[in-house]
Scaffold this motif. Sequence first.
Motif, PDB file in Angstrom:
ATOM      1  N   GLY A   1       0.839  -1.190   0.000  1.00  0.00           N
ATOM      2  CA  GLY A   1       0.000   0.000   0.000  1.00  0.00           C
ATOM      3  C   GLY A   1       0.871   1.236   0.000  1.00  0.00           C
ATOM      4  N   VAL A   2       0.552   2.196  -0.856  1.00  0.00           N
ATOM      5  CA  VAL A   2       1.337   3.428  -0.951  1.00  0.00           C
ATOM      6  C   VAL A   2       0.416   4.641  -0.876  1.00  0.00           C
ATOM      7  CG1 VAL A   2       3.187   2.323  -2.270  1.00  0.00           C
ATOM      8  CG2 VAL A   2       1.346   3.464  -3.486  1.00  0.00           C
TER       9      VAL A   2
ATOM     10  N   SER B   1     -11.536   4.380   2.719  1.00  0.00           N
ATOM     11  CA  SER B   1     -11.138   3.691   3.945  1.00  0.00           C
ATOM     12  C   SER B   1      -9.832   4.279   4.471  1.00  0.00           C
ATOM     13  CB  SER B   1     -10.987   2.189   3.698  1.00  0.00           C
ATOM     14  OG  SER B   1      -9.992   1.941   2.726  1.00  0.00           O
ATOM     15  N   THR B   2      -9.655   4.189   5.772  1.00  0.00           N
ATOM     16  CA  THR B   2      -8.452   4.695   6.412  1.00  0.00           C
ATOM     17  C   THR B   2      -7.357   3.638   6.305  1.00  0.00           C
ATOM     18  OG1 THR B   2      -9.790   5.969   7.961  1.00  0.00           O
ATOM     19  CG2 THR B   2      -7.496   5.592   8.565  1.00  0.00           C
ATOM     20  N   ARG B   3      -6.211   4.028   5.777  1.00  0.00           N
ATOM     21  CA  ARG B   3      -5.084   3.116   5.606  1.00  0.00           C
ATOM     22  C   ARG B   3      -3.835   3.735   6.211  1.00  0.00           C
ATOM     23  NH1 ARG B   3      -6.862  -1.900   3.586  1.00  0.00           N
ATOM     24  NH2 ARG B   3      -8.873  -1.392   2.696  1.00  0.00           N
ATOM     25  N   ASP B   4      -3.006   2.895   6.819  1.00  0.00           N
ATOM     26  CA  ASP B   4      -1.717   3.336   7.326  1.00  0.00           C
ATOM     27  C   ASP B   4      -0.668   2.922   6.307  1.00  0.00           C
ATOM     28  OD1 ASP B   4       0.555   4.051   8.664  1.00  0.00           O
ATOM     29  OD2 ASP B   4       0.316   2.616  10.288  1.00  0.00           O
ATOM     30  N   TYR B   5      -0.205   3.870   5.532  1.00  0.00           N
ATOM     31  CA  TYR B   5       0.748   3.584   4.470  1.00  0.00           C
ATOM     32  C   TYR B   5       2.204   3.751   4.907  1.00  0.00           C
ATOM     33  CZ  TYR B   5      -3.147   3.975   1.121  1.00  0.00           C
ATOM     34  OH  TYR B   5      -4.306   3.806   0.416  1.00  0.00           O
ATOM     35  N   SER B   6       2.456   4.227   6.106  1.00  0.00           N
ATOM     36  CA  SER B   6       3.841   4.587   6.431  1.00  0.00           C
ATOM     37  C   SER B   6       4.498   3.655   7.435  1.00  0.00           C
ATOM     38  CB  SER B   6       3.909   6.024   6.948  1.00  0.00           C
ATOM     39  OG  SER B   6       3.172   6.153   8.138  1.00  0.00           O
ATOM     40  N   ASN B   7       5.780   3.390   7.173  1.00  0.00           N
ATOM     41  CA  ASN B   7       6.665   2.651   8.069  1.00  0.00           C
ATOM     42  C   ASN B   7       6.114   1.300   8.512  1.00  0.00           C
ATOM     43  OD1 ASN B   7       8.865   4.588   8.178  1.00  0.00           O
ATOM     44  ND2 ASN B   7       7.366   5.905   9.163  1.00  0.00           N
ATOM     45  N   ASN B   8       5.479   0.584   7.594  1.00  0.00           N
ATOM     46  CA  ASN B   8       4.991  -0.759   7.889  1.00  0.00           C
ATOM     47  C   ASN B   8       6.170  -1.730   7.917  1.00  0.00           C
ATOM     48  OD1 ASN B   8       2.078  -0.425   8.080  1.00  0.00           O
ATOM     49  ND2 ASN B   8       2.227   0.249   5.961  1.00  0.00           N
TER      50      ASN B   8
ATOM     51  N   ASP C   1       7.193   5.764   1.435  1.00  0.00           N
ATOM     52  CA  ASP C   1       6.293   5.474   2.552  1.00  0.00           C
ATOM     53  C   ASP C   1       6.996   4.821   3.728  1.00  0.00           C
ATOM     54  OD1 ASP C   1       3.541   6.341   1.739  1.00  0.00           O
ATOM     55  OD2 ASP C   1       4.060   5.106   0.012  1.00  0.00           O
ATOM     56  N   GLY C   2       8.318   4.765   3.678  1.00  0.00           N
ATOM     57  CA  GLY C   2       9.090   4.215   4.785  1.00  0.00           C
ATOM     58  C   GLY C   2       9.300   2.713   4.734  1.00  0.00           C
ATOM     59  N   TYR C   3       8.946   2.070   3.620  1.00  0.00           N
ATOM     60  CA  TYR C   3       9.251   0.647   3.498  1.00  0.00           C
ATOM     61  C   TYR C   3      10.762   0.466   3.389  1.00  0.00           C
ATOM     62  CZ  TYR C   3       4.316  -0.233   2.517  1.00  0.00           C
ATOM     63  OH  TYR C   3       2.956  -0.316   2.595  1.00  0.00           O
TER      64      TYR C   3
END
Length: 137
Positions: free
Chosen positions: A20-21, A71-78, A125-127
Motif C-alpha cells: 500500500g502506498v 477507507s483509512t489506511r496506514d501507508y507509512s513505516n509498515n 512510505d518508509g518501506y
Amino acid sequence: MADKGAAEGVRPSVYGFGIGVSDLERSNAFYTELLGMKRVMDFSLSHMDEIVLLYPDGGSSLVLMHWTDGSTRDYSNNPVKIVVRLEDPKAAADRIREAGYRIIREPEPAPEVGGFVVGFAKDPDGYLVELLDAKQS
C-alpha cells in the motif's frame, strides 16, 4: 498430485507482491527512476488503483496499491522489506539519497552474510528496501 489449474510447465513461485502506498506516482517514480523497474500495467478497481512494476529481465512483480474507497489506511513505516538485486547498489543508493530519501546502511560488504554487498534505504512510505549486488546474489 498435479495442480489441474496450473499451466503446464509452470513451476510454483512468488509471482508478485503488493504494498500500500500513499501516492502512486511518487512511489512509481522511486521504483522506476531510482531502482530501474518498469511500469507494465495499471488497474483501476472499484476500491483501489494499482500500478504493476517489473524488472526488464523478469522476477517477481511489485504491485503498488492505493485505496480509493475512502477507507483509512496506514501507508507509512509498515514492517515490510523489499529486496532488490542491482547491477550497482552503490549508484542506486546515491540516486536515492540525491532524490531526498533516506539511506539506512550504505551498500558495502557485510561480514554477517559472507561478505556480500548489502545496503538499506527507505522508500517514500518508509518501506525498507534492501539493496543487493546482482553479481553476488
